[in-house]
Design a protein around this motif. Structure first.
Motif, short mmCIF file in Angstrom:
data_model
loop_
_atom_site.label_atom_id
_atom_site.label_comp_id
_atom_site.label_asym_id
_atom_site.label_seq_id
_atom_site.Cartn_x
_atom_site.Cartn_y
_atom_site.Cartn_z
N VAL A 69 0.84 -1.20 0.00
CA VAL A 69 0.00 0.00 0.00
C VAL A 69 0.87 1.25 0.00
N LEU A 70 1.84 1.30 0.90
CA LEU A 70 2.66 2.50 1.04
C LEU A 70 3.47 2.78 -0.22
N SER A 81 9.25 8.05 -0.42
CA SER A 81 10.31 8.66 -1.22
C SER A 81 11.65 8.24 -0.63
N PRO A 82 12.70 8.16 -1.45
CA PRO A 82 13.99 7.60 -0.99
C PRO A 82 14.58 8.36 0.19
N ASP A 135 16.83 0.78 1.59
CA ASP A 135 15.44 0.84 1.16
C ASP A 135 14.52 1.53 2.15
N ALA A 136 15.04 1.99 3.28
CA ALA A 136 14.21 2.80 4.19
C ALA A 136 13.78 4.07 3.45
N GLN A 137 12.52 4.46 3.64
CA GLN A 137 11.98 5.56 2.84
C GLN A 137 11.12 6.49 3.67
N ASP A 138 11.16 7.77 3.32
CA ASP A 138 10.28 8.74 3.96
C ASP A 138 8.82 8.43 3.63
N ILE A 139 7.93 8.68 4.60
CA ILE A 139 6.50 8.53 4.38
C ILE A 139 5.86 9.92 4.38
N ASP A 140 5.05 10.20 3.40
CA ASP A 140 4.28 11.46 3.38
C ASP A 140 3.03 11.23 4.23
N VAL A 141 3.14 11.56 5.50
CA VAL A 141 2.08 11.23 6.47
C VAL A 141 0.78 11.94 6.13
#
Length: 368
Positions: A69-70, A81-82, A135-141
């Motif tokens: 989903v994310l 996003s990276p 592969d850790a990525q920012d989340i647009d909360v």
């Protein structure tokens, strides 16, 4: 809004809104939020990064289930996003680093020089070991929260704000919930009240789960002219004594504190911030300057630090969705799907072992 919803969700943070959005495909759903807007507490104060290897085995299973989903694999809309996550260890922390690596996937060991190449301000003489999860990525909360809110409303669900719950009463056909504004009834109540979840349970006469809110603080700190941070990964201590994340042209720095508090609108403690900034300063060669601003939120845990999702064994129709700790954003899609399955079908395609690890019944058994 339906005058007689099938399900009432108490709490308009990420957990409550995401679960309500999925439930609304097949049920009449109303969300009750005490604040003027959704996502005002922990959701709006999250560091917001997806780390597949973050947390215990239960959480890692939820992380993996949430990723389609994310990432947009399911819908074509990505909320990621990276970024990357770099963790460094001093000599006395190497056992902690080795223990962290057990059961992980996609993590690389780095030399001190390789770590410094990614974050040039790190002091290599203080680094005994380092690892990176690229592969850790920012989340647009906000994008994720508002996407779920739009889904909920498009499916006929409602979000009522300024509705602080005052009493919850079990009736023959379900629950009656009285708020500061209205009285509501439904067959199922979902307790997604975050730090206040045990208080909500007490109003309903439901046995609490031993939820403990913990303060997590952060500051925004400028960096010297010429220091370009945008491409850096999140970086921090393997022992979680501090971490820093690029935010625009500045760094968001946290002391990674976990100070127990009663449920409240949390504020940072100046001494805790100062101590965390000192630990950060020992590992970098840039000066610590006055932050532009600071804030704090609450991360709520139960004794085993896994989330709680399932019907209360002592109260038919009362569903727990709480205890997400610092993992609530990245696990929300998985926990929302699990909540939908259990509330609408009474069963789920998630592995039985995972369901047992999330069930509130495990906490009652361990306490007895």
């Amino acid at each position: 809004m339906s005058a007689h919803p099938d399900i009432l969700v108490i709490g308009g943070g990420m957990a409550g809104i995401s679960a309500a959005a999925l439930l609304a495909e097949e049920a009449r759903v109303t969300v009750l939020e005490a604040e003027p807007h959704i996502g005002m507490h922990s959701t709006g104060r999250s560091a917001a990064i997806f780390i597949l290897n973050y947390g215990n085995a239960t959480l890692r299973a939820l992380n993996a289930a949430a990723y389609p989903v994310l990432s947009g694999r399911d819908s074509g809309v990505s909320f990621l996003s990276p970024r990357g996550e770099l963790l460094v260890a001093q000599a006395e922390e190497m056992d902690t680093l080795d223990a962290y690596l057990e059961g992980t996937t996609g993590i690389e060991r780095l030399t001190p020089d390789e770590a410094q190449a990614l974050v040039p301000v790190l002091r290599t003489e203080r680094i005994a070991g380092a690892i990176i999860e690229r592969d850790a990525q920012d989340i647009d909360v906000d994008l994720l929260l508002q996407s779920y809110a739009r889904q909920l409303r498009a499916r006929g669900g409602a979000v009522l704000t300024g509705e602080k719950v005052q009493s919850i009463t079990r009736e023959a056909e379900g629950w009656r919930v009285e708020t500061t504004q209205n009285t509501h009834s439904a067959a199922i109540v979902i307790n997604a009240a975050g730090a206040w979840a045990d208080e909500v349970a007490s109003l309903a006469g439901v046995r609490p789960i031993g939820l403990q809110p913990m303060r997590r603080s952060a500051v925004m700190m400028p960096v010297p002219d010429g220091v370009q941070v945008a491409a850096w990964p999140l970086f921090g201590s393997i022992s979680e004594t501090w971490y820093a994340k690029p935010s625009g042209a500045a760094l968001m720095i946290s002391p990674a504190d976990e100070d127990p508090l009663a449920p409240q609108d949390a504020w940072p403690d100046d001494m805790v911030l100062a101590e965390g900034l000192y630990r950060f300063e020992q590992m970098v060669d840039i000066p610590v300057v006055r932050p532009t601003h600071s804030w704090a939120g609450l991360r709520s845990f139960v004794s085993d630090r896994s989330p709680v999702a399932g019907f209360a064994p002592d109260a038919p129709g009362f569903f727990w969705l709480a205890g997400q700790g610092g993992y609530g954003i990245q696990t929300a899609p998985a926990l929302a799907a699990l909540t939908r399955d259990l509330c609408l079908q009474g069963e789920s395609g998630f592995a039985p072992g995972l369901l047992a690890a999330l069930s509130p019944e495990r906490l009652y058994q361990s306490a007895d």
